[in-house]
Enzyme design. Sequence first.
Site, PDB file in Angstrom:
ATOM      1  N   GLN A   1     -10.492   8.261  -4.885  1.00 54.64           N
ATOM      2  CA  GLN A   1     -10.356   8.915  -3.571  1.00 54.64           C
ATOM      3  C   GLN A   1     -11.438   9.955  -3.317  1.00 54.64           C
ATOM      4  OE1 GLN A   1      -6.450  10.208  -1.527  1.00 54.64           O
ATOM      5  NE2 GLN A   1      -7.298  12.088  -2.348  1.00 54.64           N
TER       6      GLN A   1
ATOM      7  N   HIS B   1       1.181   5.232  -2.369  1.00 52.81           N
ATOM      8  CA  HIS B   1       0.555   6.102  -3.383  1.00 52.81           C
ATOM      9  C   HIS B   1       1.676   6.711  -4.219  1.00 52.81           C
ATOM     10  CE1 HIS B   1      -3.555   6.149  -1.516  1.00 52.81           C
ATOM     11  NE2 HIS B   1      -2.837   5.823  -0.452  1.00 52.81           N
TER      12      HIS B   1
ATOM     13  N   HIS C   1      -9.480   1.555   0.715  1.00 50.61           N
ATOM     14  CA  HIS C   1      -9.342   2.299   1.966  1.00 50.61           C
ATOM     15  C   HIS C   1     -10.710   2.217   2.657  1.00 50.61           C
ATOM     16  CE1 HIS C   1      -5.859   3.987  -0.015  1.00 50.61           C
ATOM     17  NE2 HIS C   1      -5.579   4.794   0.997  1.00 50.61           N
TER      18      HIS C   1
ATOM     19  N   GLU D   1     -11.039   5.025   7.266  1.00 45.54           N
ATOM     20  CA  GLU D   1      -9.806   5.712   7.674  1.00 45.54           C
ATOM     21  C   GLU D   1     -10.242   6.888   8.537  1.00 45.54           C
ATOM     22  OE1 GLU D   1      -7.335   6.950   4.447  1.00 45.54           O
ATOM     23  OE2 GLU D   1      -5.822   7.796   5.775  1.00 45.54           O
TER      24      GLU D   1
ATOM     25  N   HIS E   1       0.846  -1.209   0.000  1.00 44.56           N
ATOM     26  CA  HIS E   1       0.000   0.000   0.000  1.00 44.56           C
ATOM     27  C   HIS E   1       0.875   1.249   0.000  1.00 44.56           C
ATOM     28  CE1 HIS E   1      -3.642   2.284   1.881  1.00 44.56           C
ATOM     29  NE2 HIS E   1      -2.778   3.160   1.415  1.00 44.56           N
TER      30      HIS E   1
ATOM     31  N   ASP F   1       2.212   3.658   2.811  1.00 47.95           N
ATOM     32  CA  ASP F   1       1.136   4.603   2.489  1.00 47.95           C
ATOM     33  C   ASP F   1       1.672   5.846   1.790  1.00 47.95           C
ATOM     34  OD1 ASP F   1      -1.406   5.581   2.231  1.00 47.95           O
ATOM     35  OD2 ASP F   1      -1.774   5.904   4.362  1.00 47.95           O
TER      36      ASP F   1
HETATM   37 ZN   LIG Z   1      -3.478   5.124   1.435  1.00 46.63          ZN
END
Ligand SMILES: [Zn+2]
Length: 409
Positions: A152, A58, A210, A213, A56, A308
């Site tokens: 997202q 980005h 996700h 969170e 995981h 992350d």
């Molecule tokens: Zn993330």
Amino acid sequence: MDLIIRDARLRQGDGLIDIGIAGGRIEAIAPRIAATAVEELDAAGHLTTPSFVEPHIHLDKVLTAGRARENATNAFEEAIAIMREVKRAYTVEDVADRATRVIHWLVGHGVTLVRSYVDVDTIVGLTALEGVLAARERCRRLADVELIAFPQEGIWCDPGTDELMRRAVESGADVVGGMPFAEMIESDSDRHIDFAFALARRFDRDVQMHVDESDDPGARTLHAFAVAAIKAGWHGRVTADHATALAAYDDNYAARVMSLVARARMNVVVLPTKLMRGGVRDKEPRRRGITRVKELLAAGVNVAYGQDVIQDGFLPVFGTGDPLQVGFLLAFAAQFSSRASIETLYDMATVNGARIMRRPDYGLEVGRRADLIVVAAPSVQEAYRTQAPRLAVVHDGRVVARNGRIVSD
Ligand SMILES: [Zn+2]
């Protein structure tokens, strides 16, 4: 043989062994291999294990800190707003260059299997995906990189994203992503999850999202995701990331949700860099933004950890892509104090991540793919304690990095 690693120390067992590699595969594991090889690597008694897995990250967002204002509140919502400003200016070349730099860091640290999210929404369209696809191509001899199409901004609160998600999967995204908690109301979160499974079924893809969170004990997307996975028959092909609201639930409801996660054979990824923003609205005592790691493991759930973010709107200062650093953070956050738990921690950076990526040929056994690392430590415990250098990284049977530096492309 193409490559022989001499005098390697394995995680289990005393004594040193040789590992013979040919055609990208492990051909022999023995105390002394008599054959010779084109290249020989002296592990000199150092720890030798399968390579790290980063499940995981980005790669489209990395190294963008400094392009926008700093996050004054340190809140998740402000980070999202900052990244909206930043990603408006993305170009394919810009994303590709930053992603390539970080893939090189990852490989230097011993990571050769990567799953990266890439934003897919009406702000960036498919630019982030195209950029990370280009980086993946540049680095294809260094690491295997899988991409997760990531809405997202939500799907139903960002009209047009549903079509972009379809195009992203057609254009090279390997995994269907999701961010159901971004929707405006729970019924839309449920539809978001249903959309992801419909897309996954159509293209035969895994789903990684996700979920929750948040420190909000009212967040319900892990529960909804687990139920949808069971109904879709997607057992073992689903991964829930963060799931931090689980830590805010009362114990009875948490137990119910964890049993559904286990029943779906859902993987969970914990992201300890989230410590930086966990419980940001709390006075004291302050929640930490970490899910119930030990309880999930005890329930038989496959749990891995990941980096992350690296120097972006979420984490402007820190991040190296080193699983030993991230694991060190997690050891304290999840209170892994015993020697046995540090072995589990190392599993979370290696074999558990490979299970998420469904790589049956991963591992230090004859016939498996030769993706290995030599760590300058005698044991896993010492590797974490001293943050030991990676002396060599082998991907697909070739030495691709030494002492943190890429040596082959
Ligand atoms: Zn993330």
